[in-house]
Design an enzyme around this catalytic site. Sequence first.
Site, short mmCIF file in Angstrom:
data_model
loop_
_atom_site.label_atom_id
_atom_site.label_comp_id
_atom_site.label_asym_id
_atom_site.label_seq_id
_atom_site.Cartn_x
_atom_site.Cartn_y
_atom_site.Cartn_z
CB SER A 146 -16.86 26.03 7.94
OG SER A 146 -16.27 26.46 6.73
CE1 TYR A 194 -20.73 23.82 5.00
CE2 TYR A 194 -19.24 25.65 4.59
CZ TYR A 194 -19.47 24.38 5.06
OH TYR A 194 -18.43 23.67 5.62
#
Length: 256
Positions: free
Chosen positions: A144, A157
Amino acid sequence: MTSSMSDKAGLVTGAGSGIGQAAAIALARAGASVMVSDIDETAGTETVAKIEEEGGTAAFLRCDVSDEAQVEALVDATVSAFGKLDFAFNNAGTNGVFAPIGDMDSAVWDRVMKVSLYSVFYCLKHEVRAMEENGGGSIVNTASGAGLIGIAYNAPYTAAKFGVVGMTRNVAMDYAPKGIRVNALAPGSTATPMMMNAFEQNPGDEFRNSILAGIPMGVLAEPEDQADAVVWLCSDHARMVTGVTLPVDGGYLAGK
């Protein structure tokens, strides 16, 4: 013209929706046999049906990627079904909840680590073993932009995705001499169920507009945009590409 993935076989985790589903379909369209995996059996079998409707080859196995034994069984089932493992897209993950770390539930942290980081370790561990048996292969891990620059209010995350980027580089170096390429995809904001969930957690236009304002192209990516990058990274067209984290983000990271 020969398709880019003709005669190749592999697996996709988190393939019941979003980027995983789009990638599984795109890989099959390019000629690959695909083992579709998801924790949601209904969603995963729907992906298989979509592939088969187009004349592609696919099978489904339910897998909770936070459980190493299930991941090992997934790799074994892929080899059993198709005779080999040429590629893998380790896509399954979760984004947890948005909160400052002082308010973060430790159970949420643990869950995000298991699903978004430990799962990639489990997948890589068993995939490289299978790929050594057939002289090489290509692995793509979903990272990401949060694994390259971080994002606010989602420490687990961010930590998990930074870990995915680091693990990708490490394994790429270790297994390049064995013909195994390992790269990561860093999707920008993409119109997936996970992104829609983030919008639901932050109702109103302010959060959505702030996301779009950070993208020079001004629009969310579609799952198919990410899938196209996955197919290329898995194919022999990217034969000299390994250890790379490829952002597909409409220019989001260009000025960061």
